[in-house]
Design a protein around this motif. Structure first.
Motif, PDB file in Angstrom:
ATOM      1  N   PHE A 211       0.841  -1.190   0.000  1.00 47.57           N
ATOM      2  CA  PHE A 211       0.000   0.000   0.000  1.00 47.57           C
ATOM      3  C   PHE A 211       0.884   1.250   0.000  1.00 47.57           C
ATOM      4  N   GLU A 212       1.964   1.214   0.728  1.00 46.01           N
ATOM      5  CA  GLU A 212       2.870   2.363   0.807  1.00 46.01           C
ATOM      6  C   GLU A 212       3.506   2.661  -0.548  1.00 46.01           C
ATOM      7  N   ALA A 213       3.951   1.629  -1.249  1.00 50.27           N
ATOM      8  CA  ALA A 213       4.577   1.823  -2.564  1.00 50.27           C
ATOM      9  C   ALA A 213       3.563   2.341  -3.581  1.00 50.27           C
ATOM     10  N   ILE A 214       2.348   1.819  -3.552  1.00 45.48           N
ATOM     11  CA  ILE A 214       1.304   2.289  -4.472  1.00 45.48           C
ATOM     12  C   ILE A 214       0.954   3.741  -4.164  1.00 45.48           C
ATOM     13  N   THR A 215       0.842   4.064  -2.904  1.00 44.69           N
ATOM     14  CA  THR A 215       0.553   5.453  -2.511  1.00 44.69           C
ATOM     15  C   THR A 215       1.667   6.386  -2.977  1.00 44.69           C
ATOM     16  N   ARG A 216       2.913   5.965  -2.819  1.00 45.54           N
ATOM     17  CA  ARG A 216       4.047   6.781  -3.268  1.00 45.54           C
ATOM     18  C   ARG A 216       3.977   6.981  -4.778  1.00 45.54           C
TER      19      ARG A 216
ATOM     20  N   LEU B  37      -6.469 -16.927  -9.258  1.00 40.99           N
ATOM     21  CA  LEU B  37      -6.133 -15.613  -9.810  1.00 40.99           C
ATOM     22  C   LEU B  37      -5.475 -14.711  -8.785  1.00 40.99           C
ATOM     23  N   MET B  38      -4.570 -13.859  -9.304  1.00 45.42           N
ATOM     24  CA  MET B  38      -3.962 -12.839  -8.458  1.00 45.42           C
ATOM     25  C   MET B  38      -3.833 -11.557  -9.272  1.00 45.42           C
ATOM     26  N   PRO B  39      -3.839 -10.401  -8.614  1.00 48.64           N
ATOM     27  CA  PRO B  39      -3.727  -9.147  -9.368  1.00 48.64           C
ATOM     28  C   PRO B  39      -2.360  -9.047 -10.041  1.00 48.64           C
ATOM     29  N   ALA B  40      -2.348  -8.463 -11.221  1.00 45.66           N
ATOM     30  CA  ALA B  40      -1.112  -8.282 -11.968  1.00 45.66           C
ATOM     31  C   ALA B  40      -0.907  -6.788 -12.245  1.00 45.66           C
ATOM     32  N   THR B  41       0.082  -6.467 -13.037  1.00 45.34           N
ATOM     33  CA  THR B  41       0.479  -5.079 -13.280  1.00 45.34           C
ATOM     34  C   THR B  41      -0.688  -4.202 -13.727  1.00 45.34           C
ATOM     35  N   GLY B  42      -1.522  -4.696 -14.627  1.00 48.83           N
ATOM     36  CA  GLY B  42      -2.636  -3.892 -15.135  1.00 48.83           C
ATOM     37  C   GLY B  42      -3.618  -3.485 -14.052  1.00 48.83           C
ATOM     38  N   ALA B  43      -3.833  -4.341 -13.071  1.00 49.11           N
ATOM     39  CA  ALA B  43      -4.747  -4.010 -11.972  1.00 49.11           C
ATOM     40  C   ALA B  43      -4.164  -2.907 -11.108  1.00 49.11           C
ATOM     41  N   ILE B  44      -2.873  -2.980 -10.839  1.00 49.81           N
ATOM     42  CA  ILE B  44      -2.235  -1.947 -10.031  1.00 49.81           C
ATOM     43  C   ILE B  44      -2.146  -0.647 -10.828  1.00 49.81           C
ATOM     44  N   ALA B  45      -1.869  -0.750 -12.118  1.00 51.33           N
ATOM     45  CA  ALA B  45      -1.843   0.437 -12.980  1.00 51.33           C
ATOM     46  C   ALA B  45      -3.216   1.114 -13.000  1.00 51.33           C
ATOM     47  N   ALA B  46      -4.273   0.313 -13.047  1.00 54.31           N
ATOM     48  CA  ALA B  46      -5.631   0.873 -13.046  1.00 54.31           C
ATOM     49  C   ALA B  46      -5.909   1.629 -11.757  1.00 54.31           C
ATOM     50  N   LEU B  47      -5.413   1.110 -10.658  1.00 51.88           N
ATOM     51  CA  LEU B  47      -5.578   1.781  -9.374  1.00 51.88           C
ATOM     52  C   LEU B  47      -4.881   3.151  -9.395  1.00 51.88           C
TER      53      LEU B  47
END
Length: 156
Positions: free
Chosen positions: A19-24, A50-60
């Protein structure tokens, strides 16, 4: 690598998103850093499902900032052309093998390659017909590709 006024935020595949890295990343992109991601795959397979991949985090990150990433990997045609040039291969003698219709197969098709979809990964058999394009072949597993080598060999 810096967290102070970087030119780019680059997002790649990992199993340790925090969460910290995504927030940054959100704060840096919102602050003006250009946003690059390796691939748009929203999910990927794992032993547990299934697990989240790059596209899911990019969408966030995109949803939070309004900034879309530039994807440098599949299905970006530049990536495929660069790879073909690097290995000194030609599209007529190369085959793209993958488990995702929306990245692997479309990437191969757009680069002029023949394609083989392997059903042991992300794309399930019933999902193939949903796409407006079709792979050259569909096989159950990567083991089924070996007998096809002669079928895909260039003619003399």
């Amino acid at each position: 690598m810096t967290s102070r006024d970087p030119d780019y935020v680059v997002l790649g595949e990992t199993r340790t998103y925090s969460f910290e890295a995504i927030t940054r990343a959100i704060r840096l992109v919102a602050g003006g850093a250009r946003f690059i991601a390796t691939n748009p795959d929203p999910s990927g397979p794992s032993a547990e499902g299934l697990m989240p991949a790059t596209g899911a985090i990019a969408a966030l990150i995109t949803r939070a900032t309004g900034v879309e990433p530039y994807y440098v990997g599949k299905p970006n045609p530049l990536m495929m052309r660069s790879a073909l040039n690097r290995i000194e291969a030609h599209s007529e003698t190369t085959v793209m093998i993958g488990d995702r219709m929306d990245t692997d197969i479309v990437s191969g098709l757009e680069a002029g390659l023949r394609t083989i979809l392997v059903l042991t990964g992300s794309t399930k058999p019933e999902q193939v017909a949903r796409h407006p394009f079709v792979p050259t072949r569909v096989v159950e597993s990567i083991a089924d590709v070996v007998p096809l080598v002669d079928d895909f060999a260039p003619e003399d």
